[in-house]
Design an enzyme around this catalytic site. Structure first.
Site, PDB file in Angstrom:
ATOM      1  N   GLY A  46      -6.474   6.438   1.181  1.00 18.63           N
ATOM      2  CA  GLY A  46      -5.302   7.085   1.014  1.00 18.63           C
ATOM      3  C   GLY A  46      -4.902   7.069  -0.384  1.00 18.63           C
ATOM      4  O   GLY A  46      -5.301   6.007  -1.314  1.00 18.63           O
ATOM      5  N   GLN A  51       0.443   7.879  -7.891  1.00 17.00           N
ATOM      6  CA  GLN A  51      -0.605   6.979  -8.385  1.00 17.00           C
ATOM      7  C   GLN A  51      -1.389   7.827  -9.281  1.00 17.00           C
ATOM      8  O   GLN A  51      -2.256   7.079 -10.212  1.00 17.00           O
ATOM      9  CB  GLN A  51      -1.626   6.709  -7.191  1.00 17.00           C
ATOM     10  CG  GLN A  51      -1.052   5.487  -6.235  1.00 17.00           C
ATOM     11  CD  GLN A  51      -2.133   5.087  -5.161  1.00 17.00           C
ATOM     12  OE1 GLN A  51      -1.937   5.734  -4.029  1.00 17.00           O
ATOM     13  NE2 GLN A  51      -2.807   4.183  -5.246  1.00 17.00           N
ATOM     14  N   CYS A  91      -5.536  -1.384  -2.669  1.00 19.69           N
ATOM     15  CA  CYS A  91      -5.015  -0.130  -3.242  1.00 19.69           C
ATOM     16  C   CYS A  91      -5.689   0.203  -4.598  1.00 19.69           C
ATOM     17  O   CYS A  91      -6.321  -0.666  -5.108  1.00 19.69           O
ATOM     18  CB  CYS A  91      -3.619  -0.634  -3.864  1.00 19.69           C
ATOM     19  SG  CYS A  91      -2.658   0.626  -4.481  1.00 19.69           S
ATOM     20  N   LEU A  92      -5.997   1.583  -4.585  1.00 20.47           N
ATOM     21  CA  LEU A  92      -6.584   2.025  -5.697  1.00 20.47           C
ATOM     22  C   LEU A  92      -5.947   1.795  -7.019  1.00 20.47           C
ATOM     23  O   LEU A  92      -6.825   1.671  -8.210  1.00 20.47           O
ATOM     24  CB  LEU A  92      -6.840   3.591  -5.656  1.00 20.47           C
ATOM     25  CG  LEU A  92      -7.803   3.876  -4.338  1.00 20.47           C
ATOM     26  CD1 LEU A  92      -7.680   5.542  -4.332  1.00 20.47           C
ATOM     27  CD2 LEU A  92      -9.221   3.500  -4.556  1.00 20.47           C
ATOM     28  N   HIS A 133       1.697   2.174   3.943  1.00 25.12           N
ATOM     29  CA  HIS A 133       1.541   1.756   2.457  1.00 25.12           C
ATOM     30  C   HIS A 133       1.673   2.973   1.485  1.00 25.12           C
ATOM     31  O   HIS A 133       2.058   2.816   0.514  1.00 25.12           O
ATOM     32  CB  HIS A 133      -0.203   1.320   2.668  1.00 25.12           C
ATOM     33  CG  HIS A 133      -0.826   1.063   1.398  1.00 25.12           C
ATOM     34  ND1 HIS A 133      -1.235  -0.134   0.817  1.00 25.12           N
ATOM     35  CD2 HIS A 133      -0.754   1.814  -0.047  1.00 25.12           C
ATOM     36  CE1 HIS A 133      -1.713  -0.163  -0.291  1.00 25.12           C
ATOM     37  NE2 HIS A 133      -1.650   1.218  -0.716  1.00 25.12           N
ATOM     38  N   GLU A 134       1.305   4.151   2.043  1.00 24.59           N
ATOM     39  CA  GLU A 134       1.474   5.297   0.962  1.00 24.59           C
ATOM     40  C   GLU A 134       2.710   5.863   1.006  1.00 24.59           C
ATOM     41  O   GLU A 134       3.273   6.340  -0.233  1.00 24.59           O
ATOM     42  CB  GLU A 134       0.763   6.480   1.337  1.00 24.59           C
ATOM     43  CG  GLU A 134      -0.920   6.041   1.512  1.00 24.59           C
ATOM     44  CD  GLU A 134      -1.661   5.487   0.394  1.00 24.59           C
ATOM     45  OE1 GLU A 134      -1.217   5.987  -0.610  1.00 24.59           O
ATOM     46  OE2 GLU A 134      -2.658   4.849   0.686  1.00 24.59           O
ATOM     47  N   HIS A 137       4.496   3.781  -1.772  1.00 20.81           N
ATOM     48  CA  HIS A 137       4.160   4.446  -3.113  1.00 20.81           C
ATOM     49  C   HIS A 137       5.216   5.447  -3.441  1.00 20.81           C
ATOM     50  O   HIS A 137       5.721   5.526  -4.714  1.00 20.81           O
ATOM     51  CB  HIS A 137       2.909   5.066  -3.207  1.00 20.81           C
ATOM     52  CG  HIS A 137       1.560   4.071  -3.517  1.00 20.81           C
ATOM     53  ND1 HIS A 137       1.350   3.455  -4.469  1.00 20.81           N
ATOM     54  CD2 HIS A 137       0.450   3.759  -2.733  1.00 20.81           C
ATOM     55  CE1 HIS A 137       0.553   2.489  -4.390  1.00 20.81           C
ATOM     56  NE2 HIS A 137      -0.074   2.749  -3.256  1.00 20.81           N
TER      57      HIS A 137
HETATM   58 ZN    ZN Z   1      -1.875   2.078  -2.772  1.00 26.46          ZN
END
Ligand code: ZN
Length: 167
Positions: A46, A51, A91-92, A133-134, A137
């Site tokens: 995701g 991000q 998480c990226l 989670h997204e 963000h």
């Molecule tokens: Zn993330």
């Protein structure tokens, strides 16, 4: 399509509250496609627009094994949350860190798709966790916020070291 640079924790731009998208036009579709390519390349399941330093309410997700079932969420809204599940999340924007976080196990959400058409769907397990989670963000919230202060400090230090090494 293009690979976009991903912001890393504790970059303050990850804390900005993202704004809704007024219209899903060609520019938004191009951004969604770039986000998808960036997510596949990373690789991740995701990615949210903040991000990649775009403070808009856009998300791409693909939790399929074959990596061929992309889901686009524009202006998503979680309508219902039910049950609880604890999965190890990564998480990226926080590379190399995996910690269990408690979330709702089943959710119902609505969003616009890549063509700007509204849809509503239910999700459970990994997909439900990923959507939560997204969406976090988009509100400037990160999964490390659910951890203890001590753990968060350790992660912060690790990320600072990583940043020095990669500069
Ligand atoms: Zn993330």
């Amino acid at each position: 399509m293009a690979i976009l640079p991903i912001l890393r924790y504790p970059d303050p731009r990850l804390r900005v509250k993202a704004q809704p998208v007024a219209r899903v036009d060609a520019a938004v579709r191009r951004l969604l496609d770039d986000m998808l390519e960036t997510m596949y390349e990373a690789p991740g399941v995701g990615l949210a627009a903040p991000q990649v330093n775009v403070p808009r309410r856009l998300i791409v997700i693909d939790v399929s094994k074959e990596r061929n079932d992309p889901l686009f969420l524009v202006n998503p809204e979680i309508l219902e949350r039910e049950g609880s599940i604890r999965l190890e999340e990564g998480c990226l924007s926080v590379p190399g860190i995996y910690e269990p976080v408690e979330r709702a196990e089943r959710i119902r959400f609505r969003a616009l798709d890549r063509e700007g058409r509204p849809y509503e769907r239910e999700a459970q397990g990994l997909l439900a966790v990923c959507v939560q989670h997204e969406v976090d963000h988009l509100d400037g919230r990160l999964f490390v916020d659910y951890l203890s202060e001590l753990k968060r400090q350790r992660i912060r230090k690790k990320m600072e070291k990583l940043r020095l090494r990669t500069l």
